[in-house]
Design a protein around this motif. Structure first.
Motif, PDB file in Angstrom:
ATOM      1  N   UNK A  97       0.827  -1.158   0.144  1.00  0.00           N
ATOM      2  CA  UNK A  97      -0.182   0.015   0.159  1.00  0.00           C
ATOM      3  C   UNK A  97       0.754   1.209  -0.080  1.00  0.00           C
ATOM      4  N   UNK A  98       0.620   2.338  -0.985  1.00  0.00           N
ATOM      5  CA  UNK A  98       1.508   3.370  -0.906  1.00  0.00           C
ATOM      6  C   UNK A  98       0.548   4.686  -1.187  1.00  0.00           C
ATOM      7  N   UNK A  99       1.164   5.470  -0.593  1.00  0.00           N
ATOM      8  CA  UNK A  99       0.490   6.799  -0.496  1.00  0.00           C
ATOM      9  C   UNK A  99       1.547   7.844   0.078  1.00  0.00           C
ATOM     10  N   UNK A 153      -1.767   2.079  -4.927  1.00  0.00           N
ATOM     11  CA  UNK A 153      -1.293   3.371  -4.633  1.00  0.00           C
ATOM     12  C   UNK A 153      -2.511   4.357  -4.836  1.00  0.00           C
ATOM     13  N   UNK A 154      -2.112   5.489  -4.069  1.00  0.00           N
ATOM     14  CA  UNK A 154      -2.883   6.619  -4.146  1.00  0.00           C
ATOM     15  C   UNK A 154      -2.122   7.785  -4.544  1.00  0.00           C
ATOM     16  N   UNK A 155      -2.594   8.268  -5.661  1.00  0.00           N
ATOM     17  CA  UNK A 155      -1.411   9.403  -6.274  1.00  0.00           C
ATOM     18  C   UNK A 155      -2.647  10.554  -6.886  1.00  0.00           C
ATOM     19  N   UNK A 156      -2.372  11.673  -6.169  1.00  0.00           N
ATOM     20  CA  UNK A 156      -3.252  12.776  -6.453  1.00  0.00           C
ATOM     21  C   UNK A 156      -2.432  13.825  -6.928  1.00  0.00           C
ATOM     22  N   UNK A 157      -2.747  14.770  -7.671  1.00  0.00           N
ATOM     23  CA  UNK A 157      -2.105  16.197  -7.726  1.00  0.00           C
ATOM     24  C   UNK A 157      -1.761  17.027  -6.488  1.00  0.00           C
ATOM     25  N   UNK A 158      -0.568  17.737  -6.348  1.00  0.00           N
ATOM     26  CA  UNK A 158       0.586  17.595  -7.309  1.00  0.00           C
ATOM     27  C   UNK A 158       1.133  16.089  -7.022  1.00  0.00           C
ATOM     28  N   UNK A 200      -2.917  -1.183  -8.726  1.00  0.00           N
ATOM     29  CA  UNK A 200      -4.223  -0.756  -8.713  1.00  0.00           C
ATOM     30  C   UNK A 200      -4.015   0.969  -8.535  1.00  0.00           C
ATOM     31  N   UNK A 201      -4.378   1.832  -9.378  1.00  0.00           N
ATOM     32  CA  UNK A 201      -3.974   3.298  -9.030  1.00  0.00           C
ATOM     33  C   UNK A 201      -5.168   4.089  -8.729  1.00  0.00           C
ATOM     34  N   UNK A 202      -5.513   4.524  -7.680  1.00  0.00           N
ATOM     35  CA  UNK A 202      -6.398   5.205  -7.107  1.00  0.00           C
ATOM     36  C   UNK A 202      -5.867   6.964  -7.286  1.00  0.00           C
ATOM     37  N   UNK A 203      -6.515   7.522  -8.332  1.00  0.00           N
ATOM     38  CA  UNK A 203      -6.040   8.975  -8.548  1.00  0.00           C
ATOM     39  C   UNK A 203      -7.247   9.857  -8.915  1.00  0.00           C
ATOM     40  N   UNK A 204      -6.682  10.985  -9.703  1.00  0.00           N
ATOM     41  CA  UNK A 204      -7.889  12.069  -9.792  1.00  0.00           C
ATOM     42  C   UNK A 204      -8.462  11.662 -11.233  1.00  0.00           C
ATOM     43  N   UNK A 248      -4.536  -1.036 -13.316  1.00  0.00           N
ATOM     44  CA  UNK A 248      -5.922  -0.619 -13.372  1.00  0.00           C
ATOM     45  C   UNK A 248      -6.295   0.522 -12.650  1.00  0.00           C
ATOM     46  N   UNK A 249      -6.994   1.513 -13.183  1.00  0.00           N
ATOM     47  CA  UNK A 249      -7.112   3.048 -12.813  1.00  0.00           C
ATOM     48  C   UNK A 249      -8.372   3.204 -12.148  1.00  0.00           C
ATOM     49  N   UNK A 250      -8.493   3.719 -10.996  1.00  0.00           N
ATOM     50  CA  UNK A 250     -10.015   4.122 -10.229  1.00  0.00           C
ATOM     51  C   UNK A 250      -9.842   5.357 -10.103  1.00  0.00           C
ATOM     52  N   UNK A 251     -10.422   6.316 -10.788  1.00  0.00           N
ATOM     53  CA  UNK A 251     -10.548   7.531 -10.772  1.00  0.00           C
ATOM     54  C   UNK A 251     -11.317   8.177  -9.624  1.00  0.00           C
ATOM     55  N   UNK A 252     -10.821   9.309  -9.282  1.00  0.00           N
ATOM     56  CA  UNK A 252     -11.864   9.964  -8.225  1.00  0.00           C
ATOM     57  C   UNK A 252     -11.989  11.438  -8.221  1.00  0.00           C
ATOM     58  N   UNK A 253     -12.916  12.057  -7.949  1.00  0.00           N
ATOM     59  CA  UNK A 253     -13.196  13.488  -7.861  1.00  0.00           C
ATOM     60  C   UNK A 253     -12.735  14.130  -6.525  1.00  0.00           C
ATOM     61  N   UNK A 254     -12.070  15.011  -6.720  1.00  0.00           N
ATOM     62  CA  UNK A 254     -11.269  15.503  -5.557  1.00  0.00           C
ATOM     63  C   UNK A 254     -11.396  17.174  -5.441  1.00  0.00           C
ATOM     64  N   UNK A 255     -12.441  17.781  -5.527  1.00  0.00           N
ATOM     65  CA  UNK A 255     -12.545  19.137  -5.794  1.00  0.00           C
ATOM     66  C   UNK A 255     -12.820  19.523  -4.262  1.00  0.00           C
TER      67      UNK A 255
END
Length: 280
Positions: free
Chosen positions: A134-136, A183-188, A208-212, A224-231
């Protein structure tokens, strides 16, 4: 290609109404990022359908795709003090309302963005893996810790890449084919995190990438990419939707692997019941 570059490239082809839309958007980029389709249409003085058609004319799949791209560009460009300025003029009551409404919208958009095949693949990989990493990093550290603590209660060999004291090379050197990384990877985006993910993939580890929502810049880091809204109304990304997605993944793993989950959870409980908590 960046949003303003798309406007410039397509300018010679715009109709008169599209020229008006482009002129407004060029001078009000933040309005695109943080307004609803209906609000933006009213501000420009055109129909919602016209805005959707305009977004497609400049190469996006629709308004949501264009908005996500603009949000990502703003997040990548704005410094933290600049983001803080955006909330300086809100009243407390309005800020409370905006915060809840925005996270409600984040959850709705994230749910709509999920693909059944990707969710199934992610859970299957975790179920059949020898070891789960697990990475973040930075803000995503809290998400990774949450996933590691929840999944570690019901699955063996869950390893949290803490990178404390920059020990991350030693934490992952044993990774090999048959292992999985969530892995959790969001801007920046963290350069260290992307380097770790590329190294893991070179070793045959599925990511498994959980990202924007707009993940073009980091698409090569995940299988595998699981996109999330992060506003967010705050100066940092909202983590509400990624937490909801994390809760689902853990619950679905437990549902599909009931016996294993029960066995590991029983071991966990035996440790906690042996004087771990005060008064028990």
């Amino acid at each position: 290609m960046k949003f303003l570059e798309r406007l410039a490239q397509n300018a010679p082809l715009f109709t008169r109404s599209q020229q008006a839309i482009a002129a407004f958007m060029q001078n009000n980029v933040e309005a695109i990022a943080f307004s609803t389709l209906e609000t933006l249409s009213r501000q420009i003085g055109v129909s919602t359908t016209t805005v959707i058609r305009f977004s497609r004319a400049i190469g996006y799949s629709g308004f949501s795709d264009m908005q996500a791209a603009v949000q990502n560009e703003i997040q990548q460009k704005s410094s933290l003090p600049e983001r803080l300025d955006s909330i300086g003029h809100e009243s407390s009551n309005q800020l409370l309302k905006d915060a809840f409404e925005m996270d409600h919208e984040n959850i709705r958009l994230t749910l709509a963005a999920q693909k059944d095949a990707d969710l199934k693949q992610a859970v299957d990989w975790v179920s059949n893996s020898d070891c789960v990493y697990i990475l973040g990093m930075r803000s995503s550290f809290s998400l990774a810790y949450y996933m590691a603590s929840r999944l570690g209660e019901i699955k063996k060999n869950v390893r949290f890449i803490q990178s404390t004291g920059m020990l991350y090379p030693e934490e992952i050197v044993g990774a090999e084919s048959g292992d999985i990384c969530i892995a959790y990877l969001f801007p920046r985006y963290s350069k260290t995190a992307t380097n770790i993910l590329r190294w893991l993939r070179s070793r045959g580890v599925k990511v498994i990438l959980i990202t924007s929502m707009n993940y073009t810049a980091v698409q090569s880091c995940g299988d595998v990419i699981l996109p999330c809204a992060i506003r967010s109304v705050a100066y940092k990304n909202s983590l509400t939707a990624p937490i909801c997605l994390t809760n689902y993944l853990v619950a679905e793993f437990a549902r599909q692997n009931y016996e294993e989950s029960k066995e590991v959870l029983s071991r966990t409980e035996s440790v906690l019941s042996s004087g771990y908590y005060l008064g028990l």
